[in-house]
Design an enzyme around this catalytic site. Structure first.
Site, PDB file in Angstrom:
ATOM      1  N   CYS A   1      12.806  45.693  -5.478  1.00  0.00           N
ATOM      2  CA  CYS A   1      12.530  46.825  -7.038  1.00  0.00           C
ATOM      3  C   CYS A   1      11.833  47.943  -6.396  1.00  0.00           C
ATOM      4  CB  CYS A   1      12.733  45.866  -8.035  1.00  0.00           C
ATOM      5  SG  CYS A   1      11.282  47.430  -9.000  1.00  0.00           S
TER       6      CYS A   1
ATOM      7  N   GLU B   1       0.941  -0.811  -0.072  1.00  0.00           N
ATOM      8  CA  GLU B   1      -0.096  -0.066   0.326  1.00  0.00           C
ATOM      9  C   GLU B   1       1.104   1.222  -0.183  1.00  0.00           C
ATOM     10  OE1 GLU B   1      -2.466  -0.099   3.443  1.00  0.00           O
ATOM     11  OE2 GLU B   1      -2.686  -2.223   3.137  1.00  0.00           O
TER      12      GLU B   1
ATOM     13  N   LYS C   1       2.343   4.736   1.329  1.00  0.00           N
ATOM     14  CA  LYS C   1       1.745   5.101   2.548  1.00  0.00           C
ATOM     15  C   LYS C   1       2.434   6.221   2.534  1.00  0.00           C
ATOM     16  CE  LYS C   1       4.910   4.615   6.978  1.00  0.00           C
ATOM     17  NZ  LYS C   1       4.833   6.782   7.651  1.00  0.00           N
TER      18      LYS C   1
HETATM   19  S1  IVH Z   1      -0.534   0.362   8.403  1.00  0.00           S
HETATM   20  C1  IVH Z   1      -1.295  -1.086  13.255  1.00  0.00           C
HETATM   21  N1  IVH Z   1      -0.659   1.293   5.781  1.00  0.00           N
HETATM   22  O1  IVH Z   1       2.075   5.549   8.863  1.00  0.00           O
HETATM   23  C2  IVH Z   1      -1.424   0.092  11.680  1.00  0.00           C
HETATM   24  N2  IVH Z   1       0.072   2.989   8.357  1.00  0.00           N
HETATM   25  O2  IVH Z   1       4.796   5.418  10.403  1.00  0.00           O
HETATM   26  C3  IVH Z   1      -0.241  -0.058  11.357  1.00  0.00           C
HETATM   27  N3  IVH Z   1       0.374   5.047   7.730  1.00  0.00           N
HETATM   28  O3  IVH Z   1       0.969   5.512  11.985  1.00  0.00           O
HETATM   29  C4  IVH Z   1       0.063   1.331  10.027  1.00  0.00           C
HETATM   30  N4  IVH Z   1      -0.443   4.991   5.524  1.00  0.00           N
HETATM   31  O4  IVH Z   1      -0.804   6.208  10.299  1.00  0.00           O
HETATM   32  C5  IVH Z   1      -0.293   1.568   8.260  1.00  0.00           C
HETATM   33  N5  IVH Z   1      -1.409   2.333   4.067  1.00  0.00           N
HETATM   34  C6  IVH Z   1      -0.909   2.727   5.455  1.00  0.00           C
HETATM   35  C7  IVH Z   1      -0.828   3.543   6.023  1.00  0.00           C
HETATM   36  C8  IVH Z   1       0.152   3.789   6.926  1.00  0.00           C
HETATM   37  C9  IVH Z   1       0.269   5.681   6.379  1.00  0.00           C
HETATM   38  C10 IVH Z   1       0.591   5.681   8.896  1.00  0.00           C
HETATM   39  C11 IVH Z   1       0.233   5.426  10.120  1.00  0.00           C
HETATM   40  C12 IVH Z   1       1.252   5.293  10.978  1.00  0.00           C
HETATM   41  C13 IVH Z   1       2.146   5.720  10.271  1.00  0.00           C
HETATM   42  C14 IVH Z   1       3.345   5.111  10.919  1.00  0.00           C
END
Ligand code: IVH
Length: 667
Positions: free
Chosen positions: A426, A112, A114
């Protein structure tokens, strides 16, 4: 139909339309139709407050300001993620997991994007959004339910069925890059400091005490995880969970993928990596998750901090070396000289970069950047490319150090450098560089959509316009002859220009870019004088009498109208049919009606601009200087002379908390 049934029907229709518009990107009714139904529901709820429900779309426009946030304990702690910075670290991650649960190697992976925003947890009970919270320390966050209800695509009530009766859905609230740029343009025009990046802007918006402010930022959300202790989920894998979330109405980042094993997961990661820079939202990596949900519990967490079943694959910000061809200067609306680098085009993160900002002349000197140098360029924190510094090779002769220009590169006036500022200016108000920026400012403030930098430049280059009045004489045919204006957009732009004639005097005054006249000052002037004519005939002293107008603004405004060129411009705008008056404000209502506040110092949570909005929303006035007519001075940390003056005049001094209390009180 009875009120209750009609209200329920309206809620359902409106939420459906919202989902179609924001999540599916397939609008199913016109804006006008939506507004009509929305107002009907608002009126019903106003007459019958008992019909209000937590899932009503009327909450989306923002509840009353809060004094602070309640703490919220998460059902299950919100974890963070371990990082993997290269392929080898991903292999190590799998090996560690396989030692605990050998099956992981055959369980497949979901991949996924991030999202780089602010983590939130959304509690749904019986399919209704009831509590939303920040991550906080992971165990406890702050309840920001009212703010989250304003997130455009967050479902207030779930669709479909089989959702757990009580669950916490985890997601990331973000601000799109395009929305971020637009907000910063507006802030710049309003002389407010710009946001550093979309993530800060999103996180800041979520913690605003006034949900109406949150709403204006235009936040979005992507969801990716559920906690529903003791309840069975209707899916077995992470990728099915994402599809299920989407079915229930949650926005899900659409580029997720699955792979049967780690080698193929790595290939998918590489594909996603290419995609990230081109998305309209910040993404700081790819999350690799064990696909089979039953293994998540088996793998467990590392000291209740990170799950073992997921890891964030991070990519070092790409840095490229290219040649600095030239250092050029853009002249801003105020005359500020903004240096930028012209680069030999280079691809960074899938985007071709040929310019980068250099911020100011001090920075060029500090980094010793010289024309013809090979320089390191990066798009760290996306959006604007930056120069890290020169890459020096022994024996290669360099140009002499860069010197700031003595003359404006556009109009050749001698530049000014106020001793206490980093910027150079200017001083020529008719400088074509400044004119260009003033026209862009004008189109932004008058809300002429579709006329941004590039098109204004094209119009100036084609000599179709010299000043803002010329905009109102443009025809679609003239625009269509230019590159970048298709028939439809040409017509839309001309329509938008025509519609802008209706903007009130306050907006027009602000758009004209008179020195020191920001949105606030323009409003005070327009309210006081009512018409452009009355203002133009007023002396500096008379202007100074207006509520909230100090001598600096008064002099600048009087000076503006004393200039024959400016008078001519205003006359022409009037002939072209622009509205030159301020519609009488409805009798101010609200708890602060008839009261005048001055704000000073740094407030604990609101910026001064936001505090002003809170006051105005409650019917009060905000001015810049303390007088005996001031109701109270709202003072934060490091308040200076205004505090002394208030004390000398016996004007009450209050803090932010007291202001919010007053603004919320029923009149
Ligand atoms: S899974 C238990 N999936 O990244 C769930 N997190 O650096 C753990 N984040 O706190 C997170 N996209 O807020 C997950 N596709 C995604 C994500 C994601 C962004 C954020 C999330 C997490 C942080 C960790």
């Amino acid at each position: 139909m009875k009120g209750a049934a009609r209200a329920a029907e309206l809620r359902r229709i409106l939420e459906r339309a919202n989902h179609a518009y924001y999540v599916l990107d397939k609008p199913e009714m016109s804006d006008g139709e939506y507004d009509r139904l929305f107002r009907e529901l608002q009126e019903l709820e106003a007459q019958h407050p008992e019909l209000r429900t937590p899932d009503s779309p009327t909450h989306r426009i923002g509840a009353e300001p809060a004094e602070g946030f309640q703490r919220h304990r998460h059902l299950v702690p919100m974890l963070s993620l371990a990082n993997a910075f290269n392929e080898a670290e991903l292999v190590e991650w799998e090996e560690r997991n396989a030692r605990l649960v050998p099956e992981v190697k055959q369980a497949g992976y979901s991949l996924e994007v991030k999202i780089d925003g602010a983590a939130v947890s959304l509690t749904y009970e019986d399919g209704v959004f009831v509590i939303g919270a920040t991550r906080g320390n992971g165990v406890e966050g702050e309840a920001i339910t009212g703010n989250l209800r304003t997130v455009l695509d967050l479902p207030l009530r779930l669709r479909g069925k089989h959702w757990p009766r009580k669950m916490e859905v985890r997601g990331e609230v973000y601000l799109s890059k395009s929305r971020f740029e637009k907000l910063n343009q507006e802030r710049e025009a309003a002389e407010e400091p710009p946001f550093a990046n979309p993530r800060n802007a999103a996180a800041g918006a979520l913690r605003q005490l006034d949900p109406k402010i949150t709403r204006r930022r235009g936040l979005r959300i992507f969801c990716f995880h559920i906690e529903a202790p003791g309840q069975k989920l209707p899916v077995d894998t992470q990728h099915e969970l994402l599809a299920q979330l989407a079915e229930w109405g949650f926005p899900v980042e659409p580029h997720y993928a699955v792979a049967p094993d780690l080698a193929r997961a790595q290939a998918e990661v590489a594909k996603l990596e290419q995609l990230l820079p081109n998305l309209d939202y910040g993404a700081d990596g790819v999350v690799v998750k064990v696909d089979a949900l039953r293994l998540h519990a088996e793998l467990g967490t590392v000291s209740n901090r990170e799950p073992r079943w997921a890891v964030a694959r991070k990519f070092a910000p790409e840095v490229q070396v290219t040649k600095l061809l030239d250092i050029k200067i853009n002249v801003g609306r105020t005359g500020a000289l903004n240096p930028y680098a012209v680069l030999e085009p280079v691809e960074i993160g899938g985007v071709t970069v040929s310019t980068a900002t250099l911020h100011n002349f001090d920075l060029i000197k500090a980094k010793d950047i010289r024309v013809n140098d090979m320089v390191e360029v990066t798009r760290a924190g996306e959006v604007i490319p930056q120069i890290l510094g020169p890459v020096l090779k022994k024996g290669v002769r360099r140009h002499k150090p860069y010197e700031p220009p003595e003359r404006c590169p556009v109009c050749h006036s001698r530049v000014e450098h106020p001793p206490d500022e980093v910027m150079f200016y200017c001083p020529n108000v008719s400088c074509p560089g400044r004119i260009f920026e003033s026209i862009v400012h004008f189109t932004a403030i008058m809300d002429i959509r579709g006329l941004g930098y590039e098109r204004v430049r094209a119009l100036l280059d084609a000599k179709l316009i010299d000043d803002v009045a010329d905009l109102y004489e443009l025809t679609p045919l003239q625009l269509m002859r230019l590159e970048g204006f298709a028939e439809k957009s040409a017509q839309q732009i001309v329509d938008a220009i025509q519609v802008s004639k209706e903007q009130p005097l306050s907006t027009l005054l602000y758009a004209l870019g008179i020195r020191h006249v920001g949105a606030q000052g323009a409003k005070q002037l327009a309210r006081h004088f009512g018409t452009m004519r009355a203002l133009a005939q007023a002396s500096a002293d008379e202007i100074n009498q207006a509520r909230g107008i100090g001598p600096a603004i008064a002099d600048a405004v009087a000076g503006f109208f004393a200039e024959p060129k400016n008078r001519k411009l205003i006359e022409r705008l009037e002939k072209l049919g622009l509205s030159m008056h301020e519609p009488a404000a409805a009798e101010a209502r609200g708890p602060l009606a008839g009261q005048t506040y001055v704000i000073t110092g740094t407030l604990p949570s609101l910026s001064r601009a936001r505090a002003a909005e809170v006051i105005e929303a409650a019917g009060g006035h905000v001015t810049d200087s303390v007088s005996k007519n001031t109701t109270a001075l709202v003072a934060g940390a490091d308040a200076g002379s205004k505090l002394d003056r208030a004390k000398a005049l016996g004007v009450p001094v209050i803090d932010e908390a007291e202001l919010l209390r007053r603004a919320r009180a029923t009149p």
